[in-house]
Design a protein around this motif. Structure first.
Motif, PDB file in Angstrom:
ATOM      1  N   VAL A 414      13.874  22.572 134.575  1.00 11.25           N
ATOM      2  CA  VAL A 414      14.324  21.835 135.764  1.00 11.25           C
ATOM      3  C   VAL A 414      15.846  21.840 135.887  1.00 11.25           C
ATOM      4  O   VAL A 414      16.399  22.202 136.914  1.00 11.25           O
ATOM      5  CB  VAL A 414      13.825  20.374 135.721  1.00 11.25           C
ATOM      6  CG1 VAL A 414      14.327  19.589 136.926  1.00 11.25           C
ATOM      7  CG2 VAL A 414      12.306  20.342 135.662  1.00 11.25           C
ATOM      8  N   ASN A 415      16.543  21.441 134.813  1.00  9.48           N
ATOM      9  CA  ASN A 415      17.997  21.285 134.933  1.00  9.48           C
ATOM     10  C   ASN A 415      18.598  21.150 133.538  1.00  9.48           C
ATOM     11  O   ASN A 415      17.890  20.885 132.558  1.00  9.48           O
ATOM     12  CB  ASN A 415      18.336  20.044 135.757  1.00  9.48           C
ATOM     13  CG  ASN A 415      19.727  20.088 136.364  1.00  9.48           C
ATOM     14  OD1 ASN A 415      20.551  20.941 136.002  1.00  9.48           O
ATOM     15  ND2 ASN A 415      19.991  19.192 137.306  1.00  9.48           N
ATOM     16  N   ILE A 416      19.924  21.359 133.461  1.00 14.80           N
ATOM     17  CA  ILE A 416      20.675  21.121 132.230  1.00 14.80           C
ATOM     18  C   ILE A 416      21.670  20.002 132.515  1.00 14.80           C
ATOM     19  O   ILE A 416      22.507  20.125 133.424  1.00 14.80           O
ATOM     20  CB  ILE A 416      21.408  22.390 131.750  1.00 14.80           C
ATOM     21  CG1 ILE A 416      20.408  23.492 131.388  1.00 14.80           C
ATOM     22  CG2 ILE A 416      22.296  22.069 130.542  1.00 14.80           C
ATOM     23  CD1 ILE A 416      21.066  24.806 130.985  1.00 14.80           C
ATOM     24  N   VAL A 417      21.599  18.935 131.749  1.00 15.06           N
ATOM     25  CA  VAL A 417      22.499  17.784 131.921  1.00 15.06           C
ATOM     26  C   VAL A 417      23.088  17.421 130.570  1.00 15.06           C
ATOM     27  O   VAL A 417      22.339  17.194 129.598  1.00 15.06           O
ATOM     28  CB  VAL A 417      21.750  16.568 132.510  1.00 15.06           C
ATOM     29  CG1 VAL A 417      22.712  15.406 132.693  1.00 15.06           C
ATOM     30  CG2 VAL A 417      21.064  16.929 133.807  1.00 15.06           C
ATOM     31  N   ASN A 418      24.420  17.390 130.505  1.00 13.88           N
ATOM     32  CA  ASN A 418      25.123  17.024 129.261  1.00 13.88           C
ATOM     33  C   ASN A 418      24.679  17.886 128.075  1.00 13.88           C
ATOM     34  O   ASN A 418      24.558  17.419 126.951  1.00 13.88           O
ATOM     35  CB  ASN A 418      24.904  15.540 128.926  1.00 13.88           C
ATOM     36  CG  ASN A 418      25.488  14.614 129.979  1.00 13.88           C
ATOM     37  OD1 ASN A 418      26.466  14.970 130.652  1.00 13.88           O
ATOM     38  ND2 ASN A 418      24.910  13.433 130.118  1.00 13.88           N
ATOM     39  N   GLY A 419      24.423  19.181 128.359  1.00 11.49           N
ATOM     40  CA  GLY A 419      24.053  20.093 127.294  1.00 11.49           C
ATOM     41  C   GLY A 419      22.606  19.994 126.848  1.00 11.49           C
ATOM     42  O   GLY A 419      22.213  20.669 125.892  1.00 11.49           O
ATOM     43  N   ASN A 420      21.811  19.165 127.527  1.00 13.48           N
ATOM     44  CA  ASN A 420      20.396  19.018 127.187  1.00 13.48           C
ATOM     45  C   ASN A 420      19.529  19.619 128.289  1.00 13.48           C
ATOM     46  O   ASN A 420      19.746  19.366 129.480  1.00 13.48           O
ATOM     47  CB  ASN A 420      20.029  17.541 127.018  1.00 13.48           C
ATOM     48  CG  ASN A 420      20.733  16.898 125.846  1.00 13.48           C
ATOM     49  OD1 ASN A 420      21.008  17.557 124.839  1.00 13.48           O
ATOM     50  ND2 ASN A 420      21.028  15.605 125.953  1.00 13.48           N
ATOM     51  N   GLY A 421      18.560  20.413 127.874  1.00 14.74           N
ATOM     52  CA  GLY A 421      17.664  21.006 128.848  1.00 14.74           C
ATOM     53  C   GLY A 421      16.517  20.061 129.187  1.00 14.74           C
ATOM     54  O   GLY A 421      15.917  19.447 128.290  1.00 14.74           O
ATOM     55  N   TYR A 422      16.213  19.924 130.481  1.00 15.83           N
ATOM     56  CA  TYR A 422      15.130  19.052 130.942  1.00 15.83           C
ATOM     57  C   TYR A 422      14.013  19.906 131.545  1.00 15.83           C
ATOM     58  O   TYR A 422      14.260  20.845 132.300  1.00 15.83           O
ATOM     59  CB  TYR A 422      15.654  18.062 131.992  1.00 15.83           C
ATOM     60  CG  TYR A 422      16.464  16.945 131.379  1.00 15.83           C
ATOM     61  CD1 TYR A 422      15.868  15.734 131.053  1.00 15.83           C
ATOM     62  CD2 TYR A 422      17.825  17.095 131.134  1.00 15.83           C
ATOM     63  CE1 TYR A 422      16.609  14.704 130.498  1.00 15.83           C
ATOM     64  CE2 TYR A 422      18.571  16.074 130.573  1.00 15.83           C
ATOM     65  CZ  TYR A 422      17.954  14.866 130.250  1.00 15.83           C
ATOM     66  OH  TYR A 422      18.680  13.858 129.690  1.00 15.83           O
ATOM     67  N   TYR A 423      12.788  19.564 131.170  1.00 17.66           N
ATOM     68  CA  TYR A 423      11.595  20.249 131.643  1.00 17.66           C
ATOM     69  C   TYR A 423      10.699  19.259 132.370  1.00 17.66           C
ATOM     70  O   TYR A 423      10.715  18.060 132.078  1.00 17.66           O
ATOM     71  CB  TYR A 423      10.800  20.843 130.469  1.00 17.66           C
ATOM     72  CG  TYR A 423      11.440  22.029 129.781  1.00 17.66           C
ATOM     73  CD1 TYR A 423      10.939  23.322 129.996  1.00 17.66           C
ATOM     74  CD2 TYR A 423      12.506  21.876 128.902  1.00 17.66           C
ATOM     75  CE1 TYR A 423      11.490  24.418 129.332  1.00 17.66           C
ATOM     76  CE2 TYR A 423      13.054  22.963 128.250  1.00 17.66           C
ATOM     77  CZ  TYR A 423      12.549  24.229 128.475  1.00 17.66           C
ATOM     78  OH  TYR A 423      13.093  25.315 127.821  1.00 17.66           O
ATOM     79  N   ASN A 424       9.901  19.806 133.311  1.00 17.60           N
ATOM     80  CA  ASN A 424       8.839  19.008 133.933  1.00 17.60           C
ATOM     81  C   ASN A 424       7.499  19.476 133.388  1.00 17.60           C
ATOM     82  O   ASN A 424       7.272  20.671 133.218  1.00 17.60           O
ATOM     83  CB  ASN A 424       8.845  19.170 135.461  1.00 17.60           C
ATOM     84  CG  ASN A 424       9.935  18.358 136.130  1.00 17.60           C
ATOM     85  OD1 ASN A 424      10.523  17.491 135.509  1.00 17.60           O
ATOM     86  ND2 ASN A 424      10.211  18.660 137.398  1.00 17.60           N
ATOM     87  N   LEU A 425       6.625  18.500 133.145  1.00 18.40           N
ATOM     88  CA  LEU A 425       5.283  18.821 132.685  1.00 18.40           C
ATOM     89  C   LEU A 425       4.309  18.517 133.819  1.00 18.40           C
ATOM     90  O   LEU A 425       4.334  17.426 134.395  1.00 18.40           O
ATOM     91  CB  LEU A 425       4.911  17.997 131.435  1.00 18.40           C
ATOM     92  CG  LEU A 425       3.580  18.366 130.769  1.00 18.40           C
ATOM     93  CD1 LEU A 425       3.695  19.754 130.128  1.00 18.40           C
ATOM     94  CD2 LEU A 425       3.184  17.323 129.721  1.00 18.40           C
ATOM     95  N   TYR A 426       3.453  19.513 134.152  1.00 19.48           N
ATOM     96  CA  TYR A 426       2.487  19.380 135.241  1.00 19.48           C
ATOM     97  C   TYR A 426       1.071  19.610 134.711  1.00 19.48           C
ATOM     98  O   TYR A 426       0.867  20.268 133.681  1.00 19.48           O
ATOM     99  CB  TYR A 426       2.759  20.411 136.352  1.00 19.48           C
ATOM    100  CG  TYR A 426       4.149  20.370 136.953  1.00 19.48           C
ATOM    101  CD1 TYR A 426       4.411  19.586 138.075  1.00 19.48           C
ATOM    102  CD2 TYR A 426       5.181  21.151 136.418  1.00 19.48           C
ATOM    103  CE1 TYR A 426       5.684  19.575 138.651  1.00 19.48           C
ATOM    104  CE2 TYR A 426       6.440  21.135 136.977  1.00 19.48           C
ATOM    105  CZ  TYR A 426       6.690  20.338 138.096  1.00 19.48           C
ATOM    106  OH  TYR A 426       7.949  20.336 138.653  1.00 19.48           O
ATOM    107  N   LYS A 427       0.145  19.085 135.460  1.00 19.75           N
ATOM    108  CA  LYS A 427      -1.248  19.419 135.206  1.00 19.75           C
ATOM    109  C   LYS A 427      -1.513  20.824 135.739  1.00 19.75           C
ATOM    110  O   LYS A 427      -0.720  21.351 136.530  1.00 19.75           O
ATOM    111  CB  LYS A 427      -2.176  18.412 135.906  1.00 19.75           C
ATOM    112  CG  LYS A 427      -2.167  17.022 135.281  1.00 19.75           C
ATOM    113  CD  LYS A 427      -3.180  16.109 135.973  1.00 19.75           C
ATOM    114  CE  LYS A 427      -3.221  14.734 135.315  1.00 19.75           C
ATOM    115  NZ  LYS A 427      -4.238  13.848 135.956  1.00 19.75           N
TER     116      LYS A 427
END
Length: 456
Positions: A414-427
Motif C-alpha cells: 500500500v505505502n511506505i511511511v517512516n521507512g516502514n512498509g504497509y500492506y493491506n490484507l483482503y479476503k
C-alpha cells in the motif's frame, strides 16, 4: 489495760438509764429485754460477752472457783491452740479474721450471728481468762477454739489456692503471649523469605516476564509456602504461588512444542522452529504481559505448521504438473506460455504465500493507510521486507479469529511511511480486512471498537 477497757469501766460507774423516747420505738418484748440490760448495767459499747457477764453475774461468781480448777492438760491444750493460731498469723501475715459465731445461744436472747472483737482485744489479759472463760465449760471452750482454728485454716487455704491460681493464670498468660509473639516473628521471617524467592522468578518488579533459569526452584518456593500454613500470611502467599505455577507450566508447555525454547525470559525467539508433531492450543494465565508472549509463540507455531502443510501441497502439485508436462509434446510449448508462467510465479512470490489479486476488485478505498503507487513501484526498497515472524504471527491470529482460512487471502503493498512498509490484507473476494506494518506487526482495520489511530 487498754483504752477500750478503761472507757468500759468508766461507763460502768455511771447510773444506768432507760431512755423513754427510745422505749417508744421498741416492741414490748424488745422493751423488756432492753430494760433487763439497763438494770444489769449493760452499755451500748459492750460486747455480747460483756452483756452476758453482767446479766448472769451471780451464776458466774458461783462457778468462778470451779472454773479455776481446769485440768492442766486442758490449759496446755488451750495454750497450744493459742500458740498455733499466733504462728499461723505470723506466717500468713493476715490480720485477725472477724468470725461470725452462730453457736452461742442465750436464754433471753434470740438466736443470732454475733461479730466478735479481735482476739488481741478480748483475750489479751489475765482478766479475760478469769472473767470471760467461765461463760462456757472446758469442753465448749475447746470446741469454740477448734471452730475458730478451722475457720482460719479454711481462710488460709482459700488464700493459698487463690494466690496459686492467680500466679498460674499470669504465668500461662505470659507464656501464651511469648509464644504468640515468637510465632508472629517466625511467620514474618518466613513470609519475607517466601516473597524474596518469589520476586526472583521475575525479570522485573512489575512481574511482566519470567526467568527460565528459575523454573527449577518452584519446589523450593512450595517448601517455604508450606511453612506459612496456619499464619495470616498464608492466603496471600498461596495465591502468588498458584499464579506463578500456572505461568511457568504454560510457558513450558508452549516451549515443548518447539525444537528449542521459543520463549526465553519473556522474549519470543522468532527463529524457533515448531516440531513436526507440535500441537498448539490457546493458553491463558491471567498475567496480561505473559499471555501476550504466549499468544505470539502459539501464532508463530501455527503459522509454521500451516506453511509446512501448504508447501507440501504445493510441492505435490508442482511434481504432478511437471510429470504432466513431460508426457506432453514439447512442440506445443511456445515463448509466450513461458512468459506467462514466469509472470505467475513473480506475482505469487510478491503475495507472500497468498492469492494473486489479478482480476479481483479490491476495496482499496477502505484502507487505513492511503494507497501510494510510487511507493508500490519502489519494489526493491527494504521497507517492504517483513521482520522475522511478523507475517506468520499476523496470519496465525487472522486464522484463529476466522478472518481467513489457510492461505485463502490477498496481500497487497500500500505505502511506505517512516521507512516502514504497509500492506493491506483482503479476503479472496477483495473484501478489506486490515492494514499492517511489516516491521512492527501492528495491524488495524475499520471494525467497530478498534483503534482509531495508526502507529505513525
Amino acid at each position: 489495760m487498754t483504752k477500750k477497757r478503761r472507757d468500759r469501766h468508766k461507763n460502768e460507774g455511771q447510773e444506768p438509764r432507760f431512755d423513754f423516747d427510745e422505749a417508744k420505738e421498741l416492741t414490748v418484748g424488745q422493751a423488756i429485754r432492753k430494760n433487763e440490760e439497763v438494770e444489769a448495767g449493760v452499755l451500748p459499747e459492750d460486747s455480747i460477752l460483756d452483756k452476758y457477764v453482767k446479766q448472769h453475774k451471780d451464776e458466774i461468781e458461783a462457778d468462778k472457783f470451779a472454773t479455776r480448777q481446769y485440768k492442766k492438760e486442758d490449759l496446755v491444750e488451750t495454750q497450744s491452740l493459742d500458740d498455733l493460731i499466733q504462728e499461723i498469723r505470723e506466717e500468713t501475715a493476715v490480720e485477725p479474721t472477724i468470725v461470725e459465731n452462730d453457736f452461742i445461744q442465750f436464754d433471753d436472747l434470740e438466736s443470732t450471728q454475733v461479730t466478735e472483737t479481735p482476739f488481741d482485744e478480748e483475750f489479751d489479759t489475765e482478766e479475760a481468762v478469769e472473767t470471760e472463760y467461765p461463760m462456757v465449760d472446758s469442753e465448749d471452750g475447746q470446741s469454740v477454739k477448734k471452730q475458730i482454728l478451722y475457720g482460719l485454716l479454711a481462710a488460709l487455704g482459700i488464700i493459698i489456692i487463690g494466690t496459686g491460681y492467680y500466679v498460674y493464670s499470669q504465668v500461662a498468660r505470659s507464656t501464651k503471649e511469648i509464644q504468640t509473639s515468637q510465632s508472629t516473628t517466625n511467620s514474618q521471617a518466613e513470609a519475607e523469605g517466601f516473597n524474596n524467592l518469589y520476586d526472583a522468578f521475575y525479570t522485573d518488579s512489575n512481574k511482566t516476564a519470567l526467568k527460565n533459569s528459575q523454573f527449577d526452584k518452584l519446589s523450593q518456593l512450595k517448601t517455604l509456602l508450606d511453612k506459612l500454613e496456619g499464619s495470616r500470611e498464608y492466603t496471600l502467599a498461596k495465591s502468588k504461588y498458584d499464579s506463578l505455577e500456572m505461568q511457568i507450566k504454560a510457558i513450558q508447555e508452549v516451549n515443548a512444542q518447539f525444537e528449542k525454547p521459543a520463549i526465553v525470559d519473556g522474549v519470543l525467539d522468532t527463529n524457533a522452529k515448531a516440531k513436526s508433531d507440535a500441537k498448539f492450543t490457546d493458553i491463558k494465565t491471567g498475567n496480561t504481559e505473559i499471555d501476550k508472549v504466549l499468544d505470539k509463540a502459539i501464532s508463530l507455531g501455527k503459522s509454521q505448521k500451516t506453511s509446512t502443510s501448504s508447501s507440501s501441497q504445493t510441492s505435490s502439485s508442482s511434481q504432478a504438473s511437471s510429470n504432466s508436462s513431460t508426457d506432453s509434446s514439447t512442440s506445443n510449448t511456445s515463448p509466450s506460455s513461458n512468459a506467462s508462467s514466469n509472470n505467475s510465479v513473480s506475482a505469487r512470490d510478491d503475495s507472500h504465500g497468498g492469492l494473486s489479486s489479478s482480476g479481483v476488485n479490491l476495496q482499496r478505498a477502505s484502507s487505513r493507510v492511503p494507497f501510494n503507487q510510487s511507493a508500490v513501484d519502489d519494489s526493491n526498497n527494504s521497507a517492504w521486507d517483513f521482520a522475522d515472524g511478523v507475517l506468520e504471527q499476523i496470519l496465525a491470529t487472522s486464522r484463529s479469529r476466522g478472518y481467513i482460512t489457510g492461505n485463502q487471502y490477498i496481500l497487497e503493498r500500500v505505502n511506505i511511511v517512516n521507512g516502514n512498509g504497509y500492506y493491506n490484507l483482503y479476503k479472496p473476494d477483495g473484501t478489506y480486512l486490515f492494514t499492517l506494518n511489516c516491521k512492527t506487526g501492528y495491524f488495524v482495520g475499520n471494525g467497530s471498537g478498534h483503534a482509531d489511530d495508526l502507529d505513525y
